[in-house]
Design an enzyme around this catalytic site. Structure first.
Site, PDB file in Angstrom:
ATOM      1  N   SER A 251       0.824  -1.202   0.000  1.00 33.75           N
ATOM      2  CA  SER A 251       0.000   0.000   0.000  1.00 33.75           C
ATOM      3  C   SER A 251       0.857   1.251   0.000  1.00 33.75           C
ATOM      4  O   SER A 251       2.035   1.219   0.342  1.00 33.75           O
ATOM      5  CB  SER A 251      -0.882   0.020   1.248  1.00 33.75           C
ATOM      6  OG  SER A 251      -0.039   0.172   2.368  1.00 33.75           O
ATOM      7  N   LYS A 252       0.208   2.320  -0.405  1.00 35.77           N
ATOM      8  CA  LYS A 252       0.878   3.610  -0.538  1.00 35.77           C
ATOM      9  C   LYS A 252       1.603   4.040   0.728  1.00 35.77           C
ATOM     10  O   LYS A 252       2.613   4.702   0.677  1.00 35.77           O
ATOM     11  CB  LYS A 252      -0.165   4.675  -0.877  1.00 35.77           C
ATOM     12  CG  LYS A 252      -0.415   4.806  -2.349  1.00 35.77           C
ATOM     13  CD  LYS A 252      -1.393   5.923  -2.601  1.00 35.77           C
ATOM     14  CE  LYS A 252      -2.664   5.315  -3.134  1.00 35.77           C
ATOM     15  NZ  LYS A 252      -3.776   6.155  -3.332  1.00 35.77           N
ATOM     16  N   ARG A 253       1.031   3.678   1.861  1.00 30.77           N
ATOM     17  CA  ARG A 253       1.607   4.176   3.110  1.00 30.77           C
ATOM     18  C   ARG A 253       2.978   3.556   3.388  1.00 30.77           C
ATOM     19  O   ARG A 253       3.822   4.167   4.005  1.00 30.77           O
ATOM     20  CB  ARG A 253       0.658   3.933   4.282  1.00 30.77           C
ATOM     21  CG  ARG A 253      -0.322   5.085   4.458  1.00 30.77           C
ATOM     22  CD  ARG A 253      -1.336   4.783   5.516  1.00 30.77           C
ATOM     23  NE  ARG A 253      -2.207   3.704   5.083  1.00 30.77           N
ATOM     24  CZ  ARG A 253      -2.343   2.570   5.731  1.00 30.77           C
ATOM     25  NH1 ARG A 253      -1.657   2.347   6.832  1.00 30.77           N
ATOM     26  NH2 ARG A 253      -3.162   1.651   5.283  1.00 30.77           N
ATOM     27  N   LYS A 254       3.185   2.336   2.903  1.00 30.50           N
ATOM     28  CA  LYS A 254       4.432   1.647   3.257  1.00 30.50           C
ATOM     29  C   LYS A 254       5.429   1.523   2.105  1.00 30.50           C
ATOM     30  O   LYS A 254       6.595   1.246   2.310  1.00 30.50           O
ATOM     31  CB  LYS A 254       4.095   0.248   3.773  1.00 30.50           C
ATOM     32  CG  LYS A 254       3.008   0.259   4.830  1.00 30.50           C
ATOM     33  CD  LYS A 254       3.416  -0.543   6.046  1.00 30.50           C
ATOM     34  CE  LYS A 254       2.523  -0.273   7.230  1.00 30.50           C
ATOM     35  NZ  LYS A 254       1.351  -1.090   7.281  1.00 30.50           N
ATOM     36  N   ASN A 255       4.980   1.673   0.889  1.00 35.73           N
ATOM     37  CA  ASN A 255       5.850   1.495  -0.270  1.00 35.73           C
ATOM     38  C   ASN A 255       5.357   2.434  -1.364  1.00 35.73           C
ATOM     39  O   ASN A 255       4.194   2.801  -1.383  1.00 35.73           O
ATOM     40  CB  ASN A 255       5.714   0.061  -0.808  1.00 35.73           C
ATOM     41  CG  ASN A 255       6.801  -0.857  -0.293  1.00 35.73           C
ATOM     42  OD1 ASN A 255       7.981  -0.545  -0.383  1.00 35.73           O
ATOM     43  ND2 ASN A 255       6.410  -1.993   0.241  1.00 35.73           N
TER      44      ASN A 255
END
Ligand code: GLU
Length: 464
Positions: A251-255
């Protein structure tokens, strides 16, 4: 004839890294079998449509060298390849399905459906359409003529079993009692994903449907549609979903999730593809670095591990660095210039000398700017103690005395200062560059030139 496809929805900023992964595997299966790889744009969700997304997706595929044989911009024998341009096709097939008794009109209001759902949940039942319109509406055509809002639903047979084989996961069966009478045509006249995907995969003669695991729950619905039409069922393979290091879905938050972000950050397309090839699959000789043609030769879909692989940026960065080491100097120069416009400010000769040097320290192409900052601007150096002030003076004096300006001579100056002052390299780095590590220092100073470094040291010394 092997025909594979990806069917991206233009609802995001660009091609998702997970879609690139799916594209790579689809493309490779087509290449391996002298088949065709197709792009079909699934743009029927009009509310989530992002203008320009399609162009970005297609450009990204091109950047990564994933060439397609048929697609919305290049056409092909089954044109159009954009679902919004295929509405008349879906309407022909939905009429056929209704006529055959496999689909029906539904006029239920949102309020009724919400109410029904609430009741089912309260009774701990699986929420499912209760077939009210199938059983109670006798003259749907009349209601339609009156302009009543409606959808078309699949009539899922009761007490039956749907079976299909997944190349990666084996045989799968599910009772039709668990399958909802899903909507096939929405009230805006557009088909749902489930309906359009089956019609198009069939008409476009797709032999292998290779897609992400998240679609496996939809597959029984699709199989029911193939059966209702009496069509041959393609081969299915559901690839594992890429995961963040904490095992959550990528997901955007982690990668970074959009492939253009990887390009902008200085990753090489070949390195990213090589890395993706190793997610869920391993080379039979345990090799980590290999070309795409080698991947195509060795790779078998049935050897893909269904357990979600971790997308590990550290490993990708390592792989990128390996690819940077292997590049020709001229290619590396081109790529560095493309991603670091500041490099154009350097005289060509200086840049040529810098390339082999930076190559040894670069993980991504973007590292160039970080590593060479002191070539462009005078670093801001504020001596932090008396020792550093002494070193500045010493260095200024000894470097000035040098007759030959090359890395060996510079290194001997460093060596004597390191010994006489009992200091370590990071201090020399600091007084020369403002940082504490980076490119090999004697080599950098040789390239930077005697005049430049002495004028900087002189200025520094006079400010002490
Ligand atoms: N449009 C779907 C997506 O966005 C395609 C899924 C499939 O490949 O069937 O990924």
């Amino acid at each position: 004839m092997v025909r594979t496809r990806i069917a991206p929805s233009p609802t995001g900023q660009d091609l998702h890294i997970g879609n690139l992964y799916t594209a790579l595997f689809n493309w490779s299966v087509a290449k391996k079998n002298n088949g065709k790889f197709i792009i079909r744009v699934e743009d029927t969700d009009r509310e989530r449509l992002v203008p320009q997304a399609e162009i970005k997706i297609l450009n990204s595929l091109k950047t990564f060298g994933i060439n397609y044989d048929e697609g919305p911009d290049i056409g092909g024998p089954f044109t159009p390849y954009r679902q919004s341009e295929r509405l008349s096709i879906y309407s022909k097939y939905i009429r056929e399905l209704i006529k055959k008794g496999h689909a029906y009109y539904c006029f239920c209001s949102k309020e009724r459906l919400d109410e029904m759902r609430k009741e089912q949940i309260a009774k701990k039942q699986q929420p499912k359409y209760d077939k009210f319109c199938l059983n109670n509406i006798k003259n749907p055509e009349e209601k339609i003529k009156n302009g009543d809002k409606h959808v078309v639903r699949l009539k899922v047979p009761e007490k039956n079993e749907v079976r299909f084989t997944d190349l990666i996961r084996g045989d799968i069966k599910i009772s039709t009692n668990e399958i909802d009478d899903q909507v096939l045509i929405k009230s805006d006249g557009y088909p749902t994903y489930h309906f359009a995907v089956v019609i198009d995969d069939h008409l476009m003669q797709i032999s292998h449907i290779i897609r992400a695991e998240e679609w496996i729950v939809s597959t029984p619905k699709h199989v029911l549609l193939y059966e209702a039409f009496g069509w041959e069922i393609p081969i299915f393979a559901h690839l594992p979903i890429l995961r963040n290091p904490d095992r959550s879905k990528i997901s955007k938050r982690k990668n970074a999730v959009w492939v253009s972000e990887y390009i902008e950050k200085g990753f090489l397309p070949q390195a990213v593809l090589n890395y993706l090839a190793l997610l869920g699959w391993s080379h039979p000789e345990e090799k980590e670095i290999f070309s795409l043609s080698e991947f195509i030769e060795k790779f078998e879909l049935k050897n893909v591990n269904p357990v979600g692989p971790i997308f590990d940026l550290t490993k990708l960065t390592w792989m990128n660095q390996q690819y940077i080491q292997q590049m020709s100097e001229s290619d590396l120069k081109k790529e560095i210039l493309r991603l670091n416009p500041i490099a154009q400010k350097l005289p060509n000769k200086t840049l040529d000398k810098l390339i082999p040097l930076v190559r040894t320290r670069m993980n991504t192409l973007k590292d160039f700017e970080k590593l060479t900052g002191f070539f462009f601007t005078d670093p801001e150096i504020k001596p932090r103690n008396e020792k550093e002030k002494t070193i500045i003076k010493e260095l200024n004096k000894s470097l000035k005395e040098l007759n030959t300006w090359n890395k060996d001579a510079i290194f001997s100056v460093f060596k004597s200062i390191l010994t006489s002052q009992e200091i370590k390299m990071p201090i020399l780095y600091y007084v020369c560059t403002g940082g504490e590590k980076g490119l090999p220092l004697p080599d950098s100073l040789e390239i930077l030139g005697k005049e430049k470094i002495l004028s900087r040291l002189e200025k520094l010394q006079s400010s002490l």
